[in-house]
Design a protein around this motif. Sequence first.
Motif, PDB file in Angstrom:
ATOM      1  N   HIS A  81       0.815  -0.972   0.343  1.00 14.32           N
ATOM      2  CA  HIS A  81       0.648   0.418   0.099  1.00 14.32           C
ATOM      3  C   HIS A  81       0.857   1.243  -0.031  1.00 14.32           C
ATOM      4  CE1 HIS A  81      -3.201   3.088   0.186  1.00 14.32           C
ATOM      5  NE2 HIS A  81      -3.005   3.096   1.802  1.00 14.32           N
ATOM      6  N   GLY A  82       0.610   2.262  -0.915  1.00 12.40           N
ATOM      7  CA  GLY A  82       1.403   3.360  -0.646  1.00 12.40           C
ATOM      8  C   GLY A  82       0.524   4.616  -1.582  1.00 12.40           C
ATOM      9  N   ARG A  83       0.481   5.421   0.098  1.00 15.86           N
ATOM     10  CA  ARG A  83       0.184   7.049  -0.436  1.00 15.86           C
ATOM     11  C   ARG A  83       1.043   7.704  -1.554  1.00 15.86           C
ATOM     12  NH1 ARG A  83      -3.508   7.302   3.325  1.00 15.86           N
ATOM     13  NH2 ARG A  83      -4.214  10.042   3.557  1.00 15.86           N
ATOM     14  N   GLY A  87      -0.623  14.054   0.456  1.00 17.21           N
ATOM     15  CA  GLY A  87      -1.356  15.480   0.034  1.00 17.21           C
ATOM     16  C   GLY A  87      -2.353  14.754  -0.893  1.00 17.21           C
ATOM     17  N   THR A  88      -2.415  14.158  -2.093  1.00 17.33           N
ATOM     18  CA  THR A  88      -2.495  14.126  -3.288  1.00 17.33           C
ATOM     19  C   THR A  88      -4.016  13.634  -2.738  1.00 17.33           C
ATOM     20  OG1 THR A  88      -1.604  12.773  -4.408  1.00 17.33           O
ATOM     21  CG2 THR A  88      -1.233  14.952  -4.381  1.00 17.33           C
ATOM     22  N   ASP A  89      -3.758  12.610  -1.625  1.00 18.45           N
ATOM     23  CA  ASP A  89      -5.090  12.002  -1.744  1.00 18.45           C
ATOM     24  C   ASP A  89      -4.595  10.663  -3.006  1.00 18.45           C
ATOM     25  OD1 ASP A  89      -6.333  12.927   0.096  1.00 18.45           O
ATOM     26  OD2 ASP A  89      -7.476  14.431  -0.817  1.00 18.45           O
ATOM     27  N   ILE A  90      -4.065  10.142  -3.354  1.00 19.23           N
ATOM     28  CA  ILE A  90      -3.801   9.526  -3.947  1.00 19.23           C
ATOM     29  C   ILE A  90      -3.145   8.032  -3.747  1.00 19.23           C
ATOM     30  CG2 ILE A  90      -2.673   8.398  -6.314  1.00 19.23           C
ATOM     31  CD1 ILE A  90      -2.746  11.527  -7.357  1.00 19.23           C
ATOM     32  N   LEU A  91      -3.922   6.975  -3.646  1.00 19.69           N
ATOM     33  CA  LEU A  91      -3.122   5.173  -3.006  1.00 19.69           C
ATOM     34  C   LEU A  91      -2.510   4.288  -4.141  1.00 19.69           C
ATOM     35  CD1 LEU A  91      -5.824   5.761   0.007  1.00 19.69           C
ATOM     36  CD2 LEU A  91      -3.945   6.687  -0.270  1.00 19.69           C
ATOM     37  N   VAL A 114      -4.856   2.459  -8.585  1.00 19.04           N
ATOM     38  CA  VAL A 114      -4.125   3.380  -8.247  1.00 19.04           C
ATOM     39  C   VAL A 114      -5.356   3.608  -8.092  1.00 19.04           C
ATOM     40  CG1 VAL A 114      -3.507   5.457  -8.886  1.00 19.04           C
ATOM     41  CG2 VAL A 114      -2.460   3.506  -9.595  1.00 19.04           C
ATOM     42  N   ASP A 115      -6.023   4.196  -6.340  1.00 20.31           N
ATOM     43  CA  ASP A 115      -7.245   5.152  -6.280  1.00 20.31           C
ATOM     44  C   ASP A 115      -6.891   6.534  -6.258  1.00 20.31           C
ATOM     45  OD1 ASP A 115      -9.385   5.493  -4.736  1.00 20.31           O
ATOM     46  OD2 ASP A 115      -9.039   4.353  -3.321  1.00 20.31           O
TER      47      ASP A 115
END
Length: 356
Positions: A81-83, A87-91, A114-115
Amino acid sequence: MNKITTLLFAVALVWGVTESAFAGNPDRQGEAGAAQLLLNPWAESAGLHSMTTSFVSGVEAMRINVAGLSRINKTEVQIGHGRYLEGTDILLNGLGVSQKVGESGAIGISLMSVDFGDIPVTTTDQPGGTGSTFSPSFFNLGIGYSHTFENKISVGVLFRGVSESIADVNAFGFALDAGVQYVTGENDNFKFGIALRNIGGRMQYGGEGLTTQGPSPNNGGYELTFNQRAADFELPSMLNIGLSYDFLITGGTHRITVLGNFTSNSFSQDQVGGGIEYSLKDFFMVRGGYRYEFGAGDADTFDDPIYTGLSAGATIAVPLGKDTPESRASRFAIDYAYRTTRVWNGTHNIGVRISI
């Protein structure tokens, strides 16, 4: 198959993929799509800025160098899992399984998505938003195979399906990865790897979202539906070349690995970097690296890259059995990585894996 034959086979494969990778035109920088193929959801390799071409193994090898897929004990399951750019809310989310096949081969499957979260819908009539949202669906699925010859040379190949879509527009394509790893030295200290990634046909968006309503020609008094053709785009192909050396201290209780890596990108600037990893009996590992992108800081020609070049990470592994001369003990591991960025607040990765 003797060592000379396997070495010649590896050299031939390396030559072939090198010729393909360097066929790109540097004038096309920034023209590739499917950038999700450049993102890494796995924390262990992210701690070294994905520069583990020479020694990556198991599930993570399907993202870095598929040749390392077969360098596992028996089975490996991993969740990542990656953030991305905090600050961009992309996971980023990843799931992979690798399984030994016979004595020297391994097959694996990996899924990454990609979320982007919920994005407000805006129109020309309502630029402030309609009150509804949408969420793009970006994912890729890879199936790979790797074989190790005499525990010295590993070769691998991976086929990947790439999908990008929203409700009424989508694109789909295929990519191919190939790689080689070579291990030598009295204690297999020296490692060399080369990997060609994201080679495939062009992708193109299509769907009802690209249609528009317009008046019929010659004042027919009725409307027609017109389909707009989107421009196609290429995949972000790249060539990675890496090497590393393990310094074993007190019989291997302590290991210090130094590495170097060069990346040739067909659609962006080339990169070079290095890193170091310390391991205590493979139970605790800490690592850090630095990657430099050519052209960075040259405001007259190129924009500065998002990443500043620094990365760091750590691993805690808990044995689930005893090491034997025949095989390595099963392990449960937790990985973490952080990469600094010029804007936003860096990229965080965390993952868990089980090796049996």
